[in-house]
Every structure is written in structure tokens, then in C-alpha cells.
Design an enzyme around this catalytic site. Structure first.
Site, PDB file in Angstrom:
ATOM      1  N   LYS A 115       0.854  -1.191   0.000  1.00  0.00           N
ATOM      2  CA  LYS A 115       0.000   0.000   0.000  1.00  0.00           C
ATOM      3  C   LYS A 115       0.888   1.238   0.000  1.00  0.00           C
ATOM      4  CE  LYS A 115      -4.048   1.836   2.563  1.00  0.00           C
ATOM      5  NZ  LYS A 115      -4.965   1.566   3.705  1.00  0.00           N
ATOM      6  N   SER A 145      -9.894   1.359   2.492  1.00  0.00           N
ATOM      7  CA  SER A 145      -9.030   2.199   1.681  1.00  0.00           C
ATOM      8  C   SER A 145      -7.930   1.433   0.951  1.00  0.00           C
ATOM      9  CB  SER A 145      -8.387   3.281   2.550  1.00  0.00           C
ATOM     10  OG  SER A 145      -7.532   2.691   3.528  1.00  0.00           O
ATOM     11  N   SER A 205     -10.120  -1.051   6.668  1.00  0.00           N
ATOM     12  CA  SER A 205      -9.504  -0.892   5.350  1.00  0.00           C
ATOM     13  C   SER A 205      -8.756  -2.095   4.796  1.00  0.00           C
ATOM     14  CB  SER A 205      -8.566   0.307   5.350  1.00  0.00           C
ATOM     15  OG  SER A 205      -9.329   1.472   5.218  1.00  0.00           O
TER      16      SER A 205
HETATM   17  N1  GLN Z   1     -13.359   3.612   5.870  1.00  0.00           N
HETATM   18  C1  GLN Z   1     -12.834   4.023   7.143  1.00  0.00           C
HETATM   19  C2  GLN Z   1     -12.458   5.474   7.060  1.00  0.00           C
HETATM   20  O1  GLN Z   1     -12.703   6.053   6.070  1.00  0.00           O
HETATM   21  C3  GLN Z   1     -11.667   3.180   7.538  1.00  0.00           C
HETATM   22  C4  GLN Z   1     -10.429   3.511   6.825  1.00  0.00           C
HETATM   23  C5  GLN Z   1      -9.249   2.675   7.218  1.00  0.00           C
HETATM   24  O2  GLN Z   1      -9.389   1.618   7.847  1.00  0.00           O
HETATM   25  N2  GLN Z   1      -8.077   3.186   6.897  1.00  0.00           N
HETATM   26  O3  GLN Z   1     -11.926   6.046   7.945  1.00  0.00           O
END
Ligand code: GLN
Length: 479
Positions: free
Chosen positions: A77, A152, A176
Site C-alpha cells: 500500500k 481504503s 480498510s
Molecule cells: N473507511 C474508514 C475510514 O474512512 C476506515 C479507513 C481505514 O481503515 N483506513 O476512515
């Protein structure tokens, strides 16, 4: 499984039966063939990957141990720092910033013989659930390119699903890893908070962030965890406990285990997902587990608490992008105007929304009412889960409320997007581990992921249960 597993690649390369260079070329060819469409990668590092593969092959030829992940192509990532290689967080504000060091996870993976083929796309600064918030354009779900891969860490999930890498790495702050794993039909694990070093992971919400793998199988997830887990003195929140053998319980089945069903789980999951989750309980019961009903009353407040705590931490962590120290700068007549111009141009809408929410939640006069209250819910949540784990070895829930959704279907409504993480967020607030394992399909034949949760450092039993679900889904026992 349509693509070679990480375990089989590593075993073949170590035994001298497979050449790492051939394995890497095969994955690079698939990237060349299809990544223009999928856009899993922000950057592919083909030359570096080939050079590292050649070094692995040389080590094998010379009789040296090339490491447990020898020749395994991995995707990182793009919020994991890689020395000299751009690390963007899919944000314009970090465009072309090259970290002067490797994060700990990156260096241990390299030392284990893994070959990074590229840096994967994400929602800017890991804020989102669809990878549509990337400043460089979205990633497409390889199973249906009209749909999102989740987020994400959508790029890493898509990279594994498309056969671009045998293992992808992501970060999970609120879901995410687990949510994109569910949407792309791969295994995704968020380890216990502190189990994988955060050194060199660009911070979103430091008390919640955790690195973990995406893989084709539970056995591959165990292999990946074996390498990246462990104490790191460079991360003060790293757990100083030895790492157990994560493969030890994979073949044991679930006879005698207690699997918890949360009776007061928040509603909102689609029927196909609910049905598959029910079938997961049936499958585990058929395997000899006892299904026990438990209550976790604070579960339902998870999302609310998260959207105060995560933005609060983000507003503080992102203060460092000021046009002076990293990436882009927009010049202006004085320093304050330069900060404003840089941050206005450099951050996308969702990141700005989080910074504003967090700054407000932490401001004098509102701190106790918002941030302080959210911390109390976090405490209640930990107590509720601890009580549930007195009665159950693991808990099983849906990972995502729906299968992969079409592009644009939630972008106009931030709350609809936030609801994607209803079931995953609590484990970030408590710090406990969680994973998503594919378990059959739902609407439009798209994969459904089932979430297995365990108490802190309960990765072995969590993987044990996931392995049983994987076997029963494969046996068509159905699922
Ligand atoms: N979708 C969640 C957010 O937008 C989690 C994101 C994540 O785990 N990095 O914060």
C-alpha cells in the site's frame, strides 16, 4: 484458486524447483496486461523487482537460505514508506516525496525474500471505503470493473485478486483491510494492535492503525503474518511478545470451539450477506463448534465513536503537511498564506472534512462533549467484548454490509460510505484482531466475506476458524 499461492511459490523457489525471476516475470506480465484497466498500482517497480528476484535465485544457487517468502511477489500500500521510492498516500500533497528509510514491515519482508512489485492505490491518506478518494483516480474491482474494490486498501486487495501479487499489504484503521478483502474475494487480516510495527506506516489515526496482509488463502495469511508480526523497538506501541506459530492450528478443525453470535449486532447488512453469515454459523456447527449467543451493546456506537477519534487523531497527524517538510508547496507572500494555499491545493475533500471534524472535536469547550465521550465509548466497547470473550473463543459477523457496489453510488453521501465499516470498526477501537474470509457469493455472483474476530493476540484461533470456513466453502458444503 486461479493463481499460485504464496506458500507454493516460496516452497518451489526454496527447493530450487521454481526461479524467482520467472515468478516475478509472470506477475509483471499480468500487470502489463491488465493494470491499465484495474489501476491497482500507483507505481510498478519492475526493474527493482527483477534485480531482487535475481538475487534470490543466486542465493538459492549458492546454497544460502533465501527466506520464508523467497521469490513471493508482494504489493505494498502506498502509505508504507519505501526508501528512495515515491510514497504518496494517493495524495497530491506528498506527490514525488521519497522517504529516506524503509518502514519496518517493508524491511522484514525484503529480508524474508519477498519481492515488492509496486506501490498500490488507496483512498487519500487511507480515508474511505472505495478507493474513489484517491487523487490519482480509482481502482477497479478485478471481478467486475464497474464496481469498487472497497477501501481504503483497494489497490492491494485488487492486486491480489487480479494475480498481480501473491500477497498484498494494507493498513486497517476502521476496516480498510477486511472490507476490501470481502469485496474482492480474498482473505484480509487486521492483526492485534501492536502486533505489526507501525514504524514507517504513514499515520492516519495512530491508536487504530495496523498493517496486515491480503492473500488467496488462510494458509498464505498465516505465512505472511509469521514474517511481519513481531516486536519492534522503533514503535513504542509494539507488543514485546514472542510470535506463535500461526500455521499450528490451521488443520485442526473447530471441534469444541465456542463461536459467538452477536444478538444485538447493528442492522443494515443486505439479505445476501446476512444469509451467508448464517450459513457460516451452520458450517461451523457442522464442524463441531458450539454456537453461543452473546451481547455486545456498545457495538452499535462504534461508528459514532470512530468518527470522532479517528478524525481527531488525523487532524493532529496531518498537521505536519505544511509545505515545508514534505512534498508539494504552493508559494504565497507570507508563511501562513503559504500553509493555507498548500493545504488547500494538496488535500482532497474527504481529508479536509476529517481535519475539520477532528479539529472541532478537539477544540476547547467541545473536547469533553465529543472526543472525551468517544473515549468513554471506547472503554465500554472493550468491556463488552471482554465479557463476550469469556463465553466465546471467537465472534463471527459479516465483514461488509454489502458486496462490491458500483462506482459513484456512495460518493455523494459520506455517511453511506462510513456505514461500510459498521462491522469492522469495533475491533480497531478495542485493538483486537479480525479477518475477512471469502464465504460464497451474494448478489450478482459477487463474493461475500465473513468476519472472524478474536481477543487480543488470538490470531491462532481466529485463523483456525477461518481455515474451517475456507474448507467448508471449497467443499461446496455449501458454503
Ligand atoms: N473507511 C474508514 C475510514 O474512512 C476506515 C479507513 C481505514 O481503515 N483506513 O476512515
Amino acid at each position: 484458486m486461479p493463481f499460485a499461492s504464496a506458500s507454493s511459490i516460496a516452497a518451489g523457489v526454496r527447493a530450487g524447483e521454481l526461479r524467482a525471476t520467472d515468478v516475478v516475470d509472470e506477475h509483471l506480465a499480468r500487470i502489463a496486461d491488465r493494470d491499465a484497466e484495474v489501476h491497482a498500482f500507483n507505481l510498478v517497480v519492475a526493474d527493482e523487482a527483477r534485480a531482487q528476484a535475481a538475487a534470490v535465485d543466486e542465493a538459492v544457487a549458492a546454497g544460502r537460505d533465501p527466506g520464508p517468502l523467497a521469490g513471493v511477489p508482494i504489493a505494498l500500500k502506498d502509505n508504507m514508506c519505501t526508501r528512495g521510492i515515491p510514497t504518496t498516500c494517493s495524495s497530491k500533497i506528498l506527490d514525488d516525496w521519497r522517504p529516506p528509510y524503509d518502514g519496518t514491515a517493508v524491511s522484514v519482508l525484503r529480508a524474508a525474500g519477498a519481492i515488492a512489485v509496486g506501490k498500490t492505490n488507496l483512498d487519500e491518506f487511507a480515508m474511505g471505503s472505495s478507493t474513489e478518494n484517491s487523487a490519482f483516480g480509482p481502482t477497479r474491482n478485478p471481478l467486475d470493473t464497474s464496481r469498487v474494490p472497497g477501501g481504503s486498501s483497494g489497490g492491494s486487495a485488487a492486486a491480489v485478486a487480479a494475480g498481480f501479487a501473491a500477497i498484498g499489504f494494507g493498513s486497517d484503521t476502521g476496516g480498510s483491510i477486511r472490507q476490501p478483502a470481502a469485496l474482492c474475494g480474498v482473505v484480509g487480516v487486521k492483526p492485534t494492535y501492536g502486533r505489526v510495527s507501525r514504524y514507517g506506516l504513514i499515520a492516519f489515526a495512530s491508536s487504530l492503525d495496523q498493517i496486515g496482509p491480503f492473500t488467496h488463502s488462510v494458509a498464505d495469511a498465516a505465512l505472511a503474518l509469521q514474517v511481519v508480526c513481531g516486536h519492534d523497538p522503533l514503535d513504542s506501541t509494539s507488543i514485546p511478545e514472542p510470535v506463535p506459530d500461526y500455521t499450528a492450528l490451521l488443520d485442526r478443525g473447530v471441534e469444541g470451539l465456542r463461536v459467538g453470535r452477536i444478538t444485538d449486532l447493528p442492522e443494515g447488512a443486505d439479505d445476501d450477506v446476512v444469509e451467508r453469515t448464517e450459513q457460516a454459523f451452520d458450517a461451523l456447527a457442522a464442524g463441531g463448534a458450539t454456537i453461543v449467543d452473546v451481547e455486545v451493546p456498545a457495538f452499535t456506537y462504534g461508528l459514532t465513536a470512530y468518527y470522532l477519534i479517528a478524525p481527531a487523531e488525523a487532524s493532529s497527524n496531518l498537521a505536519r503537511y505544511d509545505g515545508v517538510r514534505y512534498g508539494m508547496r504552493v508559494d504565497a507572500p507570507d508563511t501562513n498564506a503559504m500553509y493555507t494555499a498548500t493545504r488547500t491545493a494538496g488535500f482532497g475533500d474527504e481529508v479536509k472534512r476529517r481535519i475539520m471534524l477532528g479539529t472541532y472535536a478537539l477544540s476547547a469547550g467541545y473536547y469533553d462533549a465529543y472526543y472525551g465521550k468517544a473515549l468513554k465509548i471506547r472503554r465500554l466497547m472493550a468491556d463488552d467484548f471482554a465479557r463476550a470473550y469469556e463465553r466465546a473463543d471467537v465472534l463471527v459477523t459479516p465483514a461488509s454490509p454489502s458486496v462490491a457496489f458500483p462506482f459513484g453510488s456512495k460518493t455523494a453521501d459520506p455517511i453511506a460510505m462510513y456505514l461500510c465499516d459498521t462491522y469492522t470498526i469495533p475491533a480497531n477501537l478495542t485493538g483486537d484482531p479480525g479477518l475477512s474470509v471469502p464465504f460464497g457469493t451474494g448478489a450478482d455472483d459477487l463474493p461475500v466475506g465473513v468476519q472472524v474476530l478474536a481477543p487480543a493476540l488470538g490470531e491462532p484461533v481466529m485463523l483456525q476458524v477461518a481455515a474451517e470456513l475456507e474448507r467448508r466453502a471449497a467443499a461446496g458444503g455449501e458454503p
